[in-house]
Structures are given as C-alpha cells and as structure tokens.
Design an enzyme around this catalytic site. Sequence first.
Site, mmCIF file in Angstrom:
data_model
loop_
_atom_site.group_PDB
_atom_site.id
_atom_site.type_symbol
_atom_site.label_atom_id
_atom_site.label_comp_id
_atom_site.label_asym_id
_atom_site.label_seq_id
_atom_site.Cartn_x
_atom_site.Cartn_y
_atom_site.Cartn_z
ATOM 1 C CB THR A 1 -62.424 -18.598 -89.097
ATOM 2 O OG1 THR A 1 -63.341 -17.813 -89.242
ATOM 3 C CG2 THR A 1 -62.175 -19.401 -90.757
ATOM 4 N NE ARG B 1 -56.847 -13.192 -79.811
ATOM 5 C CZ ARG B 1 -57.821 -14.366 -80.148
ATOM 6 N NH1 ARG B 1 -58.117 -14.967 -79.150
ATOM 7 N NH2 ARG B 1 -58.337 -14.352 -81.391
ATOM 8 C CG ASP B 2 -48.161 -10.765 -77.187
ATOM 9 O OD1 ASP B 2 -48.479 -9.687 -77.758
ATOM 10 O OD2 ASP B 2 -47.788 -10.988 -75.975
ATOM 11 N N GLY C 1 -57.714 -9.080 -89.850
ATOM 12 C CA GLY C 1 -57.086 -7.853 -89.980
ATOM 13 C C GLY C 1 -55.816 -7.918 -90.933
ATOM 14 C CG HIS C 2 -55.408 -7.640 -94.437
ATOM 15 N ND1 HIS C 2 -55.266 -8.975 -94.502
ATOM 16 C CD2 HIS C 2 -56.668 -7.574 -95.262
ATOM 17 C CE1 HIS C 2 -56.148 -9.812 -94.893
ATOM 18 N NE2 HIS C 2 -57.061 -8.953 -95.213
ATOM 19 C CG ASP D 1 -52.594 -13.293 -87.900
ATOM 20 O OD1 ASP D 1 -53.217 -12.322 -88.140
ATOM 21 O OD2 ASP D 1 -52.694 -14.286 -86.759
ATOM 22 C CD GLN E 1 -60.822 -15.375 -91.007
ATOM 23 O OE1 GLN E 1 -61.157 -15.717 -91.935
ATOM 24 N NE2 GLN E 1 -61.173 -14.423 -90.355
ATOM 25 C CB THR F 1 -62.474 -12.186 -82.389
ATOM 26 O OG1 THR F 1 -63.518 -12.436 -83.399
ATOM 27 C CG2 THR F 1 -61.237 -12.770 -83.204
ATOM 28 C CE LYS G 1 -54.948 -13.437 -95.302
ATOM 29 N NZ LYS G 1 -54.249 -14.053 -94.144
#
Length: 427
Positions: A238, A302-303, A40-41, A13, A223, A128, A16
Amino acid sequence: MPALVLLGAQWGDEGKGKATDLLGGSVDYVVRYQGGNNAGHTVVVGDQKYALHLLPSGILSPGCTPVIGNGVVVDPAVLLSELSGLNERGVDTSKLLLSGNAHLITPYHTTVDKVSERFLGKRKIGTTGRGIGPTYADKINRVGIRVQDLFDESILIQKVEASLDFKNQVLAKLYNRRAIAVEQVVEELLGYADELRGFVADTTLVLNDAIDDGKVVLFEGGQGTLLDVDHGTYPFVTSSNPTAGGACTGSGVGPTKISRVIGILKAYTTRVGAGPFPTELLDDDGEALRRIGGERGVTTGRDRRCGWFDAVIARYATRVNGLTDFFLTKLDVLTGWEQIPVCVAYEIDGKRVEELPYSQSDFHHAKPIYEMLPGWTEDISKAKTFADLPKNAQAYVKALEEMSGARISAIGVGPGRTETIQINSFI
C-alpha cells in the site's frame, strides 16, 4: 492508562475489525491512522454484520469516540455514504472526529489510479483503483488537497489548479484521456463542506489531551505489516505505513505515549492482489481454507489467496513493530485437518533462511520449509478458556507463540463478537 496500537501482522485481512470492536467497549477513543477506503473490516455484533471501509471499528461501540487521523486519505463521498448507511441501521455516528489535516481523494485521483494500473499491464501492482496511491503521491509532492481546504474556496481552487496542471497533461498526452475541468472538481468538493464541517477537529490536540487525562486510546491500522510501503513486500504494498511507527505520524501522538502494540495474526495466511506469497496453496487445501474462512475481501470482493501459517513473517512483524502481544484469529477454520503444516523457515538457493530476506529477489524465490503439527476435529467455537480447547489446538497455539516471538493474548474461535478466548488483558 495505556495508548495501544492494533495492527495486522501479515498481509492484512487478519480480523482487526473484530479485535478493535472487542476492545472498543473498554477504550475511550479508536483512531484510524493510515490508509483509506481500500481496506475493510467485517464486524459481527449479535446477528448483525457490518462492513466498515473507512470508519474506525470503534464507531460500533457506544461511548467510544471514533477518530480519522491526519495519516488517512479520505474519499468524502465514501465517508458520507458509510455514515449514512450506519445511521439508517440505528448506529450513532455523531461522535466521529475527522482530522482537518487528512488528505482528500478527489475524482482525478481515482481516474489516474485506474488508467495507470491498466497501462502497467502484466506489471500491475494490484491496486484497488480507489485513488489511494495517487492521493498519497500528491501529499508527498506537496500538491495535495486537505480536509481543511474545503472551507476556503480560494485556497481550494489554487490547489486543484496546481494539481491538475500536470495531471491533465499526462491524461491527455500519455493515456489519451479527456482533461478534467478544475471547476467541476471544485464544485464537487465544495458540495461536501457543510456535511463534513461538524466532524472536523484538531485531532492531534484532542488525542494528546485524552491520553494526558488518563483516557484509553486505541490506534487501528488499515492494512497489514507486509503491505507497509517501507517494510512490506515492495512494490506490492500500500502507499502508507500500517506498521506501528505509522500510528505516531498518522495521529500526531508521540511514541513515548504508546504502551502496547498488538499484532493481529490469522491462524493461517492470506493476501489479496499480486506479489510473492511463499506458503500459498493452489490446491484443495487452499480452496478449503478460502471456503471455510470466508476469504473474500470486504472492500474489493476479490478472493483472497490462502496458505499455511508463516512463522518467518510473524517473527518479522514482531521485530519491525515491537509487538508485545498477538491476537490469533480464525483458529476454528483449521478444525478438521489431520495434520497442519507450519512454515518455520525458507529455502533460498539451497540454503535455510529463518528470517525474512531483505532482498526482494530472494523473497520471490523463497520456498517454505514446513513442520507438521497434529490437527483436531472437535468444534472449538464454544470454547471460553484456553483449557477448553482440544489438546492439539492448545499445542498449535503454543507452537505459534514460540515461533512468533510474542505472547498470544487472545484467540478467535468463531466470527461472532463473543467467540474469543481472552488469555491476557490488553489494558
């Protein structure tokens, strides 16, 4: 011309997507080499915001060929949905290449992922629930389903049967869940074959030929370094290798062809899910970083847990990845603090430790040792050069560079595509 690796230098996060998109106009291929739709990006182009989960960020750059490499695990429904969403917004996705050797996430992988995580209770990893881990487990156990299997029904049936023979026993006898029918899974998977066929290629051959022809190829990790299954904060990691070595195994391009490794480094630190986090802030400063930085997971919603910059982690990322450059993101989020703490070392059992401890137990007990750096109040979002930054912001960047062990070649001063200061060229 170079082949570049771009990866997260913390827990993911870090931004990228923005960095990859920034480079996308200068490169010919952008390759996703590991992970799945558990990452996610967020990429901002003009006034448009795009959330990408499985597709390489370069898909938003005209003239760039996006590639999903063999090291990625692919949920075909998610891939087709993401492509459809971009097509509806006018993005050309026709150049996408998908490795025939990439492994498929099936419905039974997501089922196993969710029930096993619930079964762990307080010992849960923070997955996840998208089937990533079970898919990689099947790959290593040699009972996985690959993209190319969609085009041979006989082989597909045999492989699904082999995989479900054991999983159905576990689902029924351990988790008290209904067994999954082989026919149902095969029918669903075959339904994706025609839509995916046009994208499938021998991507290893394509990429090696491209590099030999002088094309610029950018490898994009999904990641961060501290989530690597070998080099991260195991077991809170991961199931693949987002570190630089994973770019080679996940794409089929040898290490001698990689010319530069760029680490994306947030100006503070965040992580999602369970696991140790020495600089985590559970106070107003942590909440302010979360609010100002918009720290909510692109894929999970998620925060994110927030904390101050950790130079120990940055040095570790430099070491295990062989980083040549850093792209420092979200410097603008720190505007307004009178003083900014930076973790320069840990205290473990009363001793000062300046490198990441190899012992999981030691890392769990690590307490940050901070150095205070002066903050700034000026808006930096319009800065175009390093000299445009306030003196204290410049000093902060230089301090992080010295502590981290690699040069900072670009700085993000806002979320927009153009809100970046380029100090050194990546190409």
